[in-house]
Design a protein around this motif. Structure first.
Motif, short mmCIF file in Angstrom:
data_model
loop_
_atom_site.label_atom_id
_atom_site.label_comp_id
_atom_site.label_asym_id
_atom_site.label_seq_id
_atom_site.Cartn_x
_atom_site.Cartn_y
_atom_site.Cartn_z
N VAL A 1 0.87 -1.17 0.00
CA VAL A 1 0.00 0.00 0.00
C VAL A 1 0.91 1.22 0.00
CG1 VAL A 1 -1.67 1.36 1.31
CG2 VAL A 1 -1.91 -1.13 1.18
N ILE A 2 0.68 2.10 -0.95
CA ILE A 2 1.43 3.35 -1.00
C ILE A 2 0.44 4.48 -0.76
CG2 ILE A 2 2.83 4.90 -2.42
CD1 ILE A 2 3.97 2.39 -3.77
N VAL B 1 -8.47 1.76 6.54
CA VAL B 1 -8.77 0.38 6.16
C VAL B 1 -7.56 -0.30 5.51
CG1 VAL B 1 -10.16 -1.04 4.60
CG2 VAL B 1 -11.24 0.73 5.98
N ASN B 2 -6.94 0.38 4.56
CA ASN B 2 -5.85 -0.25 3.82
C ASN B 2 -4.55 -0.34 4.62
OD1 ASN B 2 -6.87 -0.95 1.04
ND2 ASN B 2 -7.64 1.12 1.33
N ALA B 3 -4.32 0.57 5.55
CA ALA B 3 -3.15 0.47 6.42
C ALA B 3 -3.22 -0.81 7.25
CB ALA B 3 -3.03 1.70 7.31
N LEU C 1 3.78 -1.03 3.79
CA LEU C 1 3.14 0.27 3.66
C LEU C 1 4.23 1.31 3.43
CD1 LEU C 1 0.33 1.52 5.96
CD2 LEU C 1 2.09 3.04 5.16
N ALA C 2 4.08 2.12 2.38
CA ALA C 2 5.11 3.10 2.06
C ALA C 2 4.51 4.48 1.86
CB ALA C 2 5.86 2.69 0.79
N GLY C 3 5.30 5.48 2.20
CA GLY C 3 4.86 6.85 2.01
C GLY C 3 5.82 7.81 2.70
N PRO C 4 5.51 9.08 2.67
CA PRO C 4 6.36 10.07 3.33
C PRO C 4 6.27 9.94 4.85
CG PRO C 4 4.39 11.12 2.44
CD PRO C 4 4.37 9.69 1.96
N ILE C 5 7.32 10.35 5.53
CA ILE C 5 7.39 10.25 6.99
C ILE C 5 6.22 10.96 7.67
CG2 ILE C 5 8.88 12.28 7.27
CD1 ILE C 5 9.34 9.08 9.28
N GLY C 6 5.67 11.96 7.03
CA GLY C 6 4.55 12.70 7.60
C GLY C 6 3.32 11.85 7.85
N LEU C 7 3.27 10.66 7.27
CA LEU C 7 2.10 9.79 7.47
C LEU C 7 1.92 9.38 8.93
CD1 LEU C 7 2.30 7.44 4.38
CD2 LEU C 7 0.69 9.31 4.78
N VAL C 8 2.97 9.45 9.72
CA VAL C 8 2.84 9.08 11.12
C VAL C 8 2.78 10.31 12.03
CG1 VAL C 8 3.86 6.79 10.86
CG2 VAL C 8 5.33 8.74 11.36
N ALA D 1 1.86 -3.63 9.27
CA ALA D 1 2.69 -3.68 8.06
C ALA D 1 4.12 -3.24 8.34
CB ALA D 1 2.08 -2.77 6.98
N HIS D 2 5.02 -3.74 7.52
CA HIS D 2 6.39 -3.20 7.53
C HIS D 2 6.31 -1.84 6.86
CE1 HIS D 2 10.75 -3.71 7.86
NE2 HIS D 2 10.72 -2.77 6.95
N LYS D 3 6.76 -0.80 7.54
CA LYS D 3 6.63 0.56 7.03
C LYS D 3 7.92 1.03 6.41
CE LYS D 3 3.54 1.13 10.82
NZ LYS D 3 3.83 -0.21 11.30
N VAL D 4 7.81 1.58 5.20
CA VAL D 4 8.93 2.20 4.52
C VAL D 4 8.57 3.67 4.40
CG1 VAL D 4 10.33 2.27 2.42
CG2 VAL D 4 9.46 0.08 3.26
N LEU D 5 9.13 4.47 5.31
CA LEU D 5 8.80 5.89 5.39
C LEU D 5 9.99 6.71 4.91
CD1 LEU D 5 7.08 5.81 8.88
CD2 LEU D 5 5.98 5.80 6.62
N ILE D 6 9.70 7.63 4.03
CA ILE D 6 10.75 8.42 3.40
C ILE D 6 10.76 9.82 3.98
CG2 ILE D 6 11.55 9.37 1.21
CD1 ILE D 6 10.37 6.90 -0.11
#
Length: 134
Positions: free
Chosen positions: A4-5, A60-62, A68-75, A97-102
């Motif tokens: 999920v991005i 729902v998708n998280a 799960l990937a996206g910008p660090i601001g997601l958290v 999910a394993h989070k890949v935060l940029i």
């Protein structure tokens, strides 16, 4: 679902990450979740398998994602110029999910100890990390 991005604003970050994943041979399902319709549309055009928009779609998708990937601001509640609601930030942070935060400067956060890189390099690094997790 495998990946999920999540992205907001114009969806450029998510679009670039999806393009990098597809170009790198990733064939798994990629669900694009935008905080707005423009972001979702950009990610779908980049090759996402499916897309959804809005706060509930993020929540729902998280919960269903393996990665799960996206910008660090997601958290961070109220980041991304206010597009990331407290409920969204909580859903991402609590996702199994394993989070890949940029790290993205627009999110108002910097990660100490990380070298400054162009966004394109962070996206390439994230795509490589996601391919490794698959």
């Amino acid at each position: 679902m495998d990946i999920v991005i999540i992205d907001g604003q114009g969806g450029g970050f998510g679009r670039a990450l999806i393009e990098a994943l597809r170009a790198g041979g990733v064939t798994q399902e990629i669900v694009a979740v935008g905080t707005n319709a423009l972001a979702t549309s950009a990610m779908l055009r980049a090759g996402a398998s499916a897309g959804a928009t809005g706060e509930n779609a993020v929540i729902v998708n998280a919960a269903r994602a393996r990665i799960l990937a996206g910008p660090i601001g997601l958290v961070m509640a109220n980041s991304m110029l206010g597009e990331c609601s407290p409920a969204m930030a909580r859903a991402v942070a609590e996702s199994p999910a394993h989070k890949v935060l940029i790290p993205v400067a627009k999110c108002g956060a910097h990660i100490a100890g990380l070298p400054e890189k162009p966004l394109a390099q962070y996206i390439a690094d994230a795509a490589e990390l996601i391919r490794g997790l698959l």
